[in-house]
Every structure is written in C-alpha cells, then in structure tokens.
Design a protein around this motif. Structure first.
Motif: not given
Length: 578
Positions: A101, A103, A127, A130, A132, A297, A301-302
């Motif tokens: 991920v 960020a 999220a 972010i 992926v 995904r 993200q969460s």
C-alpha cells in the motif's frame, strides 16, 4: 536564494539516510506494531475477523519517496488475513491478501519532553489517499474447495439416516460414516461438486450417493444418487452456496435416480424427494472468504488507513549538547529534485508563513550543515569585541615586541570563492592602523587579506570529533608615507599587522568552535546524538566551506538502532544459538 532561508541553521540529509531512519522506526513495535489484534468487520451482513500484519524484510521491504515539499510517499507491505468464523471447513476459514500500500505522510513537529522534534505524521490519512499498486492472494472460485466443505458438513450432520412412515433414506460420502447399514455400495462413491453457469448465474452441481428402503406402500430397495444445483452467491467478503434454496429454474430441480430403474423407481424417487430436501438444507453453511479485486482493494485501503492514522515517527531530535546553544523550531522541507531532506532550525525572522525551502547545498554528501551569514557575522562581531574591546570607541592600542600601533578599524567579511582574487571561500579581513615608530612621523597603514577556515577531523570506528583552525592567507599592507621609507616601515608594519591578524584568527576560530563544535571531544551541536526512540546517530563533519551566505560543513552520518543491536549481541557473544 539562501542556504538557511530565514533560519540560523540548516541540516540536510540524503534520502538514503531518511530511509535508514524509517526502517529503524519500523523495528520499533511501539511506533509500528507488526501484528494488530484481531478486528471484527461486518461485510455484507457477515461478521468476519480481520488480522493486519505489517512487513519489512528482505522479501517484502518498505520504502519511501519524496512527494512534494512537505510530504513523503511510503510503500508499506501489508498482509491482511480475513477469517469467516462459521466456515464449514478449516481449509476454507480464511484467505490471505498480500499487498503493497502507498500512503502519504506529512512533515510535522511535535513536542517530546518539552522540546520539538521533526518527524512524519500520518494523522488524517484516509482510505481515499491509500493506493494499492500490488495485490496477491485474491481467491478463485474452486469447486474443489466447495466439495471439501460438503465433506466437512457431511461429517458434522447429526444423522445420515432419515425415516418416515416406514421408509428409510441413507446418504453416503465415501466411507466417512462406517456405522451405516447397509454400507456404501462398492467403490464407496463420494459427494462430488462442479461449478456450472446457467443464464447469468453460477451454480454448484452436487451429486450425493444414497440408499432407499421402502416398505409402504410397496417394497423397494436400491442404491442411487441425488443430483441438485445450488446457487453460488458472491458477497462483499464471502462467497456462499445457498444449500437451503432450491433454484426456481425447473431444469435445475433436485432429482433422485436409482440403480434400479422402472416406474416403481420413479415413483419412489418422487415420494422420497420431500424427505431429502430438508437434509440438503442441513449442509449449510457452505461459505468462505471472498473478495473480487475492487472489494479487496477497498478493504486494504480501509484497514491501512485505520492502521496508519494514529501513527507517527521522529526523523530528527535537535539537541545541541551545549547549554549555551539552544536549537528550536525544526521545520522540514523536502528538496525533491536533489532527494534531500532539509531541516531548518532557530527561526531568525518572520513567522511560519514566511518559511521557504532553502537551497540545496548537500552536493554528493549524505549530510551537510549550514550556518547562516547572520550567525557567522554575530560570531565575528563577538570575537572582535572580545579581542579588541576599545575599538568600539574608535581606537585600540596594540603593543608587540616589534612596536606599537593604534588600531582604528577592523572588518571581517565572509566572501565567496573568486572574490578578492582568491579561489577559495574565505573571511576577508581589512583594517587600518597608525603605527608608532620612534623618530619618525607615525604612518597610517591599511591592511587586507584572507583567512581560511579549516576543520581538523579525528575519526575512529566509534567516534568522530573536529576542531576549527583558521589559516592566514597572503596579506597586503600599504601606508601613506613616502615610498623612500617603505623598506624601513614594512617590516615593522608587518609584525604589528601579523599580531592583529593572528589574534583575529585565534578569536574567530575559537568563537566558531564554541558555536559549532564545542570542545574537541563533543559532537557537533546541531547534529543530534539520537532520534528519539529510533536510532543512535554519529555525525562526522569533514570540512568547512566559507561563502557570503555563511558556512557549509559537508559530512557523513552513521546510524544504528537505539538500544541493543545485532552488533552489540555479536560483540558480546550473546547472539541466540540453535
């Protein structure tokens, strides 16, 4: 353009050093827990357990890049295990999603023990921020996994024998129930499953071996098989075979066929079907974790945002080591083009709204320190005031064995390479004096020339120390008297001016040493000896470069994990043994 912007000091690091601090921070479990406690999430009405694991090793390494002046972009290998508690088979109970991920983290300062430190703060990461870029572990619909689930559910059923009105139905799955009488027919057929698509839906086609004994209203005994279809429903988080729901399509209705054929067999099959259908429902649930790529995904993200939002780690803990030197207000800028982290300290003018990124002066070095022109000028003024206290009143008496003079002016100006026909950056010293010579009118003389600042470095495997040394360049001295006296006067003037210049060298060098290096055995003040809770730092400044902007001291940096390291254990012979 400025090396230090509106601040007194600037320290610049190569991105390689920032990466080292980051990797050391990841090893600190208090800052970055590698294994989070299980989390319960509700996905499409189904409670699942989510386990989050952060990785940073040779096979899955974290990384960072400079994104803009105030943000870094972090690549974090993360592993998410999703477990469905009521999955029918341990082999179906979980899937493991492995991903990198990306960020953003922001440069920020926060107080530690009353002192600001500079670091990276992930507060406010959402999220949506972010990304992926890589993802593995997505499940694939597999009839074999569903069939394995049916085998498990068969064993879990309370009974495999069902009776009504003198009629008995037995269901088999290989030899998984050795108590059945009669036993499964020769060959011990098992429950089988196959995925099929009908119209726009997917179904699991299942064959179930069975045996029927009928006494009412006729006698009938035969082995056979039930064939049925059940819809496969994909949700957000799980995939389930709806075992309790007969399809509405009549071509997919449950059928029973016997090894014995004929009208009686057909009648018995129709009569036993109502006894069989409730038994099929008892196979539920047949489900397992499931994510398509978009759902996976979104989950990553969460969970990554939830993990990162409360996290931060320090990059720079400014502690001068000298009570007389206070370092404060570290403000960071990322010089993306040169891959440099610049940390400004001690704001001299303006407010945070006036802060701007400095120039890159690091060059090819991993570390460089800059002192502003204002700091250098203050040190020079302090040195002059202490060495020649009467000069502020217009005249300072100078006495030497070679003669006496009255110093009337003195200036020391940081100058660029090339200035004053001098290739190297330098302090340009100029002044005027009246030289007292017996039996001769006192001549007014002027003098100027460069002073070069040197840094003498002593480096060992464990320590690095440095002291300033000022070196006198070639000085010129001129006088207003007639040329006929030049040969007589210059030796005397030379000795007196040398005394003035050498005195300035000692004083300026001493002031700079106190400001920058302290005593010889002490580390350079603006370079911290550690990053709080992350790394021990050993800075080694290698030289001194003078310019009209002030001073630049290139150097190098060594980092090691704070606390007991692998090297410590290796040196003491305390590494773990087999």
């Amino acid at each position: 353009m400025s090396n230090t912007s509106n601040f007194d000091y600037c320290v610049q690091f190569a991105i390689s050093m920032v990466r080292e601090v980051f990797h050391l921070a990841l090893k600190n479990e208090a800052m970055f827990p590698h294994n989070l406690a299980p989390i319960t999430r509700n996905l499409s009405g189904q409670n699942v357990t989510v386990l989050v694991r952060l990785l940073d090793d040779q096979t899955a390494s974290a990384d960072l890049a400079f994104q803009d002046e105030k943000h870094m972009l972090f690549d974090l290998p993360i592993e998410i295990t999703v477990q469905v508690p009521d999955s029918p088979d341990p082999s179906l109970a979980q899937i493991v999603l492995a991903a990198t991920v990306q960020a953003p983290g922001a440069l920020a300062t926060w107080p530690v023990d009353g002192q600001d430190q500079l670091g990276i703060d992930f507060a406010g990461v959402t999220a949506a921020q972010i990304a992926v870029p890589t993802l593995t572990g997505l499940p694939v619909l597999d009839s074999g996994r569903f069939t394995a689930a049916l085998h498990t559910r068969y064993v879990a059923l309370p009974s495999h024998v069902f009776s009504a009105a003198g009629n008995t139905l037995r269901i088999y799955d290989g030899n998984r129930d050795a108590t059945l009488n009669p036993a499964n027919k020769p060959g011990n057929p098992e429950i089988t499953g196959a995925l099929e698509t009908h119209a726009t839906k997917q179904f699991l086609k299942v064959t179930l071996p069975l045996h029927a004994t009928v006494t009412n209203p006729i006698g009938f005994v035969s082995y056979g098989v039930a064939t049925f279809w059940r819809e496969v429903v994909l949700g957000n988080g799980t995939v389930e075979v709806k075992m309790a729901q007969e399809p509405v399509d009549p071509t997919l209705a449950t059928t029973i066929t016997f090894d014995t054929s004929g009208p009686v067999a057909t009648a018995v099959a129709n009569a036993l079907k109502p006894l069989l259908l409730p038994r099929l429902a008892e196979f539920a649930p047949v489900k397992e974790p499931w994510f398509d790529e978009a759902a996976a995904r979104a989950l990553l993200q969460s969970e990554a945002a939830s993990y990162l939002a409360p996290r931060r780690f320090p990059l720079y803990t400014p502690q001068s080591g000298d009570p007389a030197v206070t370092l404060a207000t570290p403000v960071g800028f990322l010089l993306v083009a040169s891959q440099t982290l610049a940390i400004l300290m001690n704001r001299r003018t303006g407010t945070a709204a006036d802060d701007v990124a400095p120039d890159n002066f690091r060059g090819a070095n991993t570390l460089a320190l800059a002192l502003s022109r204002a700091v250098l000028d203050e040190n020079i003024a302090s040195a002059i005031a202490e060495e020649f206290p009467d000069l502020a009143g217009g005249a300072q008496e100078i006495s030497t064995d070679e003669g006496d003079a009255t110093l009337t002016s003195l200036s020391v100006t940081p100058s660029n390479p090339g200035d004053h026909d001098t290739a190297e950056g330098h302090l340009w010293v100029s002044g005027e004096a009246e030289v007292h010579i017996d039996c001769w009118p006192d001549p007014d003389v002027s003098f100027d020339g460069p002073i070069f600042l040197r840094l003498d470095v002593v480096e060992t495997d464990t320590e690095c120390s440095a002291t300033f040394r000022a070196e006198m360049g070639e000085f010129d001295a001129g006088q207003s008297c007639c040329d006929v006296f030049v040969d007589l006067i210059i030796p005397i003037v030379g000795w007196i001016m040398l005394a003035v210049v050498e005195s300035m060298i000692d004083r300026v060098g001493g002031e700079l040493a106190e400001e920058i290096a302290g005593q010889q055995e002490r580390k350079m003040s603006p370079i911290p000896s550690f990053v709080m809770g992350v790394a021990e730092v050993q800075a080694c400044l290698l030289s001194c470069q003078t310019s009209a902007q002030g001073l630049v001291l290139p150097g190098k940096l060594r980092l090691r994990r704070e606390g007991t390291s692998f090297e410590d254990l290796q040196e003491s012979g305390d590494l773990p043994r087999p």
